[in-house]
Design an enzyme around this catalytic site. Structure first.
Site, PDB file in Angstrom:
ATOM      1  N   ALA A 115       0.881  -1.190   0.000  1.00  0.00           N
ATOM      2  CA  ALA A 115       0.000   0.000   0.000  1.00  0.00           C
ATOM      3  C   ALA A 115       0.907   1.226   0.000  1.00  0.00           C
ATOM      4  O   ALA A 115       1.095   1.865   1.029  1.00  0.00           O
ATOM      5  CB  ALA A 115      -0.927  -0.032   1.204  1.00  0.00           C
ATOM      6  N   ALA A 116       1.471   1.565  -1.132  1.00  0.00           N
ATOM      7  CA  ALA A 116       2.664   2.408  -1.190  1.00  0.00           C
ATOM      8  C   ALA A 116       2.424   3.920  -1.212  1.00  0.00           C
ATOM      9  O   ALA A 116       3.255   4.682  -0.720  1.00  0.00           O
ATOM     10  CB  ALA A 116       3.486   2.027  -2.417  1.00  0.00           C
ATOM     11  N   ALA A 117       1.331   4.400  -1.804  1.00  0.00           N
ATOM     12  CA  ALA A 117       1.131   5.838  -1.964  1.00  0.00           C
ATOM     13  C   ALA A 117       1.024   6.518  -0.597  1.00  0.00           C
ATOM     14  O   ALA A 117       0.483   5.930   0.336  1.00  0.00           O
ATOM     15  CB  ALA A 117      -0.138   6.098  -2.779  1.00  0.00           C
ATOM     16  N   GLY A 119       4.272   7.385  -1.156  1.00  0.00           N
ATOM     17  CA  GLY A 119       5.586   6.955  -1.623  1.00  0.00           C
ATOM     18  C   GLY A 119       6.765   7.295  -0.730  1.00  0.00           C
ATOM     19  O   GLY A 119       7.906   6.983  -1.091  1.00  0.00           O
ATOM     20  N   SER A 120       6.530   7.923   0.416  1.00  0.00           N
ATOM     21  CA  SER A 120       7.670   8.276   1.270  1.00  0.00           C
ATOM     22  C   SER A 120       8.428   7.033   1.733  1.00  0.00           C
ATOM     23  O   SER A 120       9.672   7.003   1.700  1.00  0.00           O
ATOM     24  CB  SER A 120       7.190   9.079   2.482  1.00  0.00           C
ATOM     25  OG  SER A 120       6.229   8.355   3.218  1.00  0.00           O
ATOM     26  N   LYS A 121       7.688   6.005   2.116  1.00  0.00           N
ATOM     27  CA  LYS A 121       8.355   4.786   2.591  1.00  0.00           C
ATOM     28  C   LYS A 121       8.977   4.021   1.428  1.00  0.00           C
ATOM     29  O   LYS A 121      10.037   3.408   1.583  1.00  0.00           O
ATOM     30  CB  LYS A 121       7.357   3.909   3.352  1.00  0.00           C
ATOM     31  CG  LYS A 121       6.801   4.572   4.610  1.00  0.00           C
ATOM     32  CD  LYS A 121       5.850   3.642   5.340  1.00  0.00           C
ATOM     33  CE  LYS A 121       5.112   4.370   6.448  1.00  0.00           C
ATOM     34  NZ  LYS A 121       4.171   5.401   5.933  1.00  0.00           N
ATOM     35  N   ASP A 166      -5.623  -4.459  -6.289  1.00  0.00           N
ATOM     36  CA  ASP A 166      -6.025  -4.683  -4.912  1.00  0.00           C
ATOM     37  C   ASP A 166      -4.865  -5.452  -4.256  1.00  0.00           C
ATOM     38  O   ASP A 166      -4.340  -6.406  -4.835  1.00  0.00           O
ATOM     39  CB  ASP A 166      -7.310  -5.527  -4.883  1.00  0.00           C
ATOM     40  CG  ASP A 166      -7.817  -5.762  -3.474  1.00  0.00           C
ATOM     41  OD1 ASP A 166      -8.960  -5.393  -3.194  1.00  0.00           O
ATOM     42  OD2 ASP A 166      -7.062  -6.338  -2.651  1.00  0.00           O
ATOM     43  N   ASP A 183       1.934  -1.266   4.986  1.00  0.00           N
ATOM     44  CA  ASP A 183       1.547  -0.076   5.748  1.00  0.00           C
ATOM     45  C   ASP A 183       0.060   0.119   5.446  1.00  0.00           C
ATOM     46  O   ASP A 183      -0.309   0.812   4.506  1.00  0.00           O
ATOM     47  CB  ASP A 183       2.394   1.116   5.308  1.00  0.00           C
ATOM     48  CG  ASP A 183       2.140   2.340   6.164  1.00  0.00           C
ATOM     49  OD1 ASP A 183       2.256   2.229   7.395  1.00  0.00           O
ATOM     50  OD2 ASP A 183       1.814   3.404   5.615  1.00  0.00           O
ATOM     51  N   CYS A 236      -1.120   3.860  11.207  1.00  0.00           N
ATOM     52  CA  CYS A 236      -0.979   5.118  11.945  1.00  0.00           C
ATOM     53  C   CYS A 236      -2.220   5.337  12.808  1.00  0.00           C
ATOM     54  O   CYS A 236      -2.781   6.420  12.841  1.00  0.00           O
ATOM     55  CB  CYS A 236      -0.735   6.286  11.002  1.00  0.00           C
ATOM     56  SG  CYS A 236      -2.061   6.575   9.815  1.00  0.00           S
TER      57      CYS A 236
END
Length: 312
Positions: A115-117, A119-121, A166, A183, A236
């Site tokens: 779940a990348a967006a 993109g910081s991680k 997905d 994440d 979070c």
């Protein structure tokens, strides 16, 4: 009116639920206190020392204790900092830098960021991989994937392919990835410090919705992980149903194990009993971070290991 009373008035259900986890004045004040600006220096574009020396000419930097490339910085608007526009630094909340550190990816590995967006991680993972190997960075929403691509381009990330599936789709690639970061999408209690809307918009039915999504994703992620591989699960939020409950679910359904995380970060006690449920003592190895622990967003991080071939 106290902060506690403001929160109670804004969302009584929220206040009632989370006062069962921690009910100190400090906790409630930090739930809504504005965040300190923090940055990650992007070593894909320049050496850490060079960027720090340049920024120190104009700003005060305070190292983030748990990330070598992380700093708190006294600037109100990062968009006015040239190093940000150039991709030499990236605005990233200090606690959100923890999951890639725990994942500890290596050059040459195959990594899934499920779940990348925005993109910081992903950029931080690419940094640790020195742009080697391959990252599959996924987000199911095309508009979020476009933001992800733009950010990866700005950071100079070259080893990543962006997909819009997905997350559960990756379960079909059994025993494939060396490391996986999940994440997970969540109810974002930790992000109230960024926007009051996360408090007024919070509903318990949202917690249940996300918990069901998270359980589906974590099972797929574990299936896609190589034997001996590392899966990092993070959110979070502070809700036990999205944190301890989800990881406990994985531990009960599979042969997954947890590994203790050794970082210089203050944490709160794990929730091992909640609403009639009792969770595995293994959850003591995860990090539960409340906003008042380190003056950051709330976060939950678990380091999950898939036993290697021949291991019990």
């Amino acid at each position: 009116m106290s902060v506690r009373d403001e929160i109670r008035e804004a969302n009584p259900e929220f206040y009632e639920r989370y006062s069962q986890i921690e009910d100190t004045d400090e906790f409630w004040e930090f739930i809504v206190k504005p965040l300190r600006q923090s940055i990650r220096v992007n070593t894909l574009k320049a050496p850490l020392e060079v960027v720090v020396e340049r920024l120190s000419e104009d700003y005060e930097l305070e190292p983030v204790p748990w990330v070598r490339e992380g700093f708190f910085i006294n600037v109100d608007n990062l968009a006015r900092v040239p190093e940000h526009s150039l991709g030499l630094i990236f605005g990233q909340e200090a606690s959100s830098m923890i999951p890639p550190v725990v994942l500890d990816p290596k050059p040459g590995e195959l990594v899934l960021d499920m779940a990348a967006a925005p993109g910081s991680k992903t950029g931080q993972i690419a940094q640790y991989m020195e742009n080697g190997g391959c990252i599959i960075a996924n987000d199911p929403k095309i508009e979020r994937a476009n933001v992800l691509i733009a950010n990866l381009n700005r950071m100079g990330v070259l080893n990543t392919r962006v997909t819009t599936r997905d997350g559960a789709y990756f379960g079909r690639f059994e025993n494939t990835f060396d490391r996986i970061l999940l994440d997970a999408p969540c109810s974002s209690v930790g992000m109230i410090r960024k926007s009051w809307k996360f408090l007024t918009g919070w509903r318990f039915r949202g917690v249940i919705k996300y918990m069901n999504i998270q359980k589906r994703l974590i099972l797929a992620a574990y299936k896609a992980l190589k034997p001996g591989g590392i899966l990092v699960y993070s959110t979070c939020t502070i809700d036990p149903l999205e944190n301890e409950e989800v990881v406990d679910y994985l531990l009960r359904k599979t042969d997954a194990r947890l590994e203790k995380i050794e970082l210089p970060v203050k944490t709160s006690e794990p929730v091992l009993e909640w609403e009639g449920r009792t969770y595995s003592e293994e959850l003591r190895k995860a990090l539960r971070i409340h906003p008042n622990d380190n003056d950051t967003e709330a976060f939950f991080i678990a380091k999950i290991v898939k036993p290697g071939e021949g291991e019990a």
